[in-house]
Design a protein around this motif. Structure first.
Motif, PDB file in Angstrom:
ATOM      1  N   GLU A 464     -40.851 -10.494 -36.810  1.00 40.81           N
ATOM      2  CA  GLU A 464     -40.515  -9.436 -37.760  1.00 40.81           C
ATOM      3  C   GLU A 464     -41.738  -9.089 -38.591  1.00 40.81           C
ATOM      4  OE1 GLU A 464     -36.900 -10.193 -39.853  1.00 40.81           O
ATOM      5  OE2 GLU A 464     -35.801 -10.082 -37.959  1.00 40.81           O
ATOM      6  N   ARG A 492     -45.061  -2.827 -30.568  1.00 40.95           N
ATOM      7  CA  ARG A 492     -43.608  -2.739 -30.432  1.00 40.95           C
ATOM      8  C   ARG A 492     -43.150  -1.553 -29.591  1.00 40.95           C
ATOM      9  NH1 ARG A 492     -44.499  -4.542 -35.299  1.00 40.95           N
ATOM     10  NH2 ARG A 492     -43.659  -6.594 -35.785  1.00 40.95           N
ATOM     11  N   GLU A 496     -37.778  -2.358 -30.705  1.00 38.23           N
ATOM     12  CA  GLU A 496     -38.150  -3.383 -31.687  1.00 38.23           C
ATOM     13  C   GLU A 496     -38.424  -2.817 -33.081  1.00 38.23           C
ATOM     14  OE1 GLU A 496     -40.173  -6.199 -28.257  1.00 38.23           O
ATOM     15  OE2 GLU A 496     -41.268  -4.506 -29.110  1.00 38.23           O
ATOM     16  N   GLN A 499     -37.104  -4.534 -36.106  1.00 35.48           N
ATOM     17  CA  GLN A 499     -37.710  -5.775 -36.640  1.00 35.48           C
ATOM     18  C   GLN A 499     -38.614  -5.492 -37.836  1.00 35.48           C
ATOM     19  OE1 GLN A 499     -39.916  -7.123 -33.267  1.00 35.48           O
ATOM     20  NE2 GLN A 499     -38.108  -7.792 -32.122  1.00 35.48           N
TER      21      GLN A 499
END
Ligand code: GCB
Length: 606
Positions: A464, A492, A496, A499
């Motif tokens: 993250e 990413r 994603e 995140q």
């Protein structure tokens, strides 16, 4: 260089640029309502790709001297009469295939009429010449100007002679290490006399401009006169539809501030009801007029308030390129309207005019059509010479010219000073100086900048990330803005994006001033596949979801409305000199992401 030396040898230039401590360019306001004649049309054109006449002037090639040629006289190696023609306004790049990559210099010529009637004054007004220009009248240099997107004027009253006069303009769009923008920027550098040219006539003493706005709960008008009779003149301001009449006497400098509390029947301007009022400012013998709206704008914590009410700004960014295969600079109001109509079709109430001041017609349309505007100067990326005094003077000048031209456009909410600039001390000092100017010139707008985010992984779980704007410049801004390309640049995928947490360390409103992905219109496939419409739409969905979930943003301007030309986009299958991040392509065909964004805006309350 050579030009400076030449200027010293002649009468002082009417410098279109005032470079000094507090730049305040002189520009005649309310232009559409002035007695003016268009100089648009076909002009003669001579190209000088080696810049021979600029660097090594000589009678054989001093185009500005406009010598008559006789075959039995001295050698002159140009002949205006038989040279090619080019349309003004218009970039040269899209007017002929052989000029597509040309950057200059190019010389333009046309005739203009003799002097104005007795006692009148005449001004030559250029709405924009990209990038550097020099102007000669009957062989005499009369002005020079740097900056491709803002206007300049030259008084020619005493320089015109009876009969016909020769006007020559040199335009050079080549960027350099100290120009704005500098050597690397992501758009096509359309060169030439890209906007209209006018001859404006005024009385000897006239109302140069008025800045009319709602400020501190009052209608305030700063009126500025010009001419020998300015000092002590009686100035009358009227808003007939409000029954408002104010008068006052101009100071020794020809200025007066008039103000009144707003009449009860005043309707404020908003995207939902873009109400404008006809306003006149008169002295004996002259009248300035414009259509102006009134609104308030402020921030409260992390909110942006229009007319006292917080709103989420539903925006889109755009370049100043017209629809159509050639992707040339916008020349007409109709071309500007076509783009803004697509902005409205998305359900937007906000538009980011990137990355330089757009033409005046676009701003006037935004007033009329009810679009809140972000307007900026091309202080762009890391190549700018932040430590160079000349570049700082230029940035201040561009900002001042933009503000003086557009300060009566109530649609403008944000003056932006920069886009994605490095967090160095030189750049911080540079931008702070410009911000000080902005606050002096216009207290009624919010100051912002599109900033890079800082990666901050502290205290978050594996995989993250927190992307925050922590830029020191935030201290000086009213609103901070973040450009980010999660899911496109970087590691990413769109899957994603969830995140990532977005935010800012500043307790100020935050805009997401860019996000996006390239997609070629008509290229379809699985959403995991880059360059497809599906991929772009997916990235939009995920990013908009993150924006809504975070609650951190006061608005968003995705990058961007229409595909635009950029020489630094080389992909042979998908780009070919076009940045494909538009939600419509160059022909105006909508991609899937258009509907994704439109559906999102339909769900979000203003
Ligand atoms: C950016 C710039 C914008 C570019 C865009 C892109 O961050 O601000 O001018 O065009 O990215 O397409 O990569």
């Amino acid at each position: 260089g050579a030009l400076t030396g030449m200027a010293a040898a002649t009468a002082p230039l009417a410098r279109a640029q005032t470079i000094g401590a507090n730049p305040a360019p002189t520009l005649i306001g309310g232009l559409p309502n002035r007695a003016r004649r268009s100089l648009d049309g076909q002009w003669k054109l001579i190209l000088d790709p080696f810049d021979v006449s600029g660097r090594k002037p000589g009678v054989r090639r001093n185009f500005w001297e406009d010598r008559p040629t006789t075959d039995d006289g001295p050698l002159v190696e140009y002949e205006w009469e038989t040279s090619d023609e080019i349309a003004v306004p218009g970039d040269w790049n899209t007017q002929s295939p052989e000029l597509f990559h040309y950057e200059g210099p190019a010389y333009y010529r046309r005739d203009i009429d003799g002097p104005p009637a007795d006692g009148r004054r005449r001004f030559l007004v250029f709405e924009a010449v990209n990038y550097r220009s020099r102007v000669w009248l009957n062989g005499e240099p009369i002005a020079e100007h740097e900056g491709g997107f803002t206007p300049f004027e030259i008084e020619v009253t005493d320089r015109l002679r009876p009969g016909s006069n020769s006007l020559v303009v040199r335009a050079d769009s080549r960027p350099g290490p100290e120009t704005l923008p500098a050597l690397d920027f992501d758009w096509k550098n359309h060169g030439g006399i890209t906007r209209s040219v006018w001859l404006v006539d005024t009385p000897a003493t006239f109302v140069r401009d008025a800045f009319v706005r709602l400020e501190g709960g009052r209608i305030v008008a700063d009126v500025e006169l010009d001419g020998p009779g300015a000092a002590g003149s009686m100035v009358r301001l009227a808003v007939p539809e409000l029954g408002l009449r104010l008068d006052g006497v101009a100071s020794r400098e020809g200025r007066v501030r008039l103000s009144a509390s707003p009449p009860r029947r005043l309707r404020l301007w908003s995207p939902e009801a873009p109400r404008l009022y006809d306003i006149t400012a008169e002295i004996d013998g002259d009248r300035w007029s414009d259509r102006v709206g009134f609104r308030t704008l402020q921030t409260r914590g992390r909110e942006i308030l229009l007319n006292g009410r917080p709103r989420f700004l539903k925006g889109i960014a755009m370049h100043e390129e017209r629809l159509g295969a050639d992707g040339g600079r916008i020349r007409t109001e109709a071309e500007a309207r076509a783009l803004l109509t697509e902005v409205k079709a998305l359900g937007c109430d906000f538009v980011r005019l990137a990355h330089y001041p757009h033409g005046e017609a676009t701003l006037r349309l935004a007033d009329e059509m009810g679009l809140i505007v972000w307007s900026e100067i091309p202080v762009y990326w890391e190549d700018v010479a932040y430590a160079a005094p000349a570049t700082l003077a230029l940035g201040r000048q561009m900002m001042a010219e933009m503000i003086v031209r557009d300060r009566n456009r109530c649609s403008i909410a944000f003056w932006s000073v920069a886009n994605e600039t490095p967090q160095t001390p030189e750049r911080l000092g540079f931008l702070r100086t410009i911000i000080d100017d902005v606050r002096r010139l216009d207290p009624t707008r919010l100051v912002t900048a599109a900033l890079n985010k800082n990666v901050d992984v502290g205290g978050v779980r594996d995989g993250e990330a927190r992307l925050v704007v922590a830029d020191e410049l935030g201290r000086d801004l009213d609103v901070v803005a973040m450009n980010q390309y999660e899911g496109w640049h970087g590691q990413r995928t769109p899957a994603e994006i969830d995140q990532v947490t977005f935010g800012t360390t500043w307790d100020k409103p935050l805009l997401m001033s860019e996000f996006g992905a390239d997609a070629l219109h008509g290229h379809r496939g699985p959403r995991e596949s880059r360059w497809t419409e599906e991929h772009q739409a997916w990235l939009y969905e995920e990013t908009l979801k993150a924006i809504a979930a975070s609650g951190a943003f006061a608005g968003v301007t995705p990058w961007l409305l229409k595909d635009f030309r950029s020489p630094r986009r080389w992909h042979g299958r998908f780009q070919r000199g076009w940045n494909r991040k538009g939600v419509i392509d160059e022909h105006g065909r909508r991609k899937l992401a258009f509907d994704t964004l439109k559906a999102f805006y339909a769900r979000v309350a203003a």
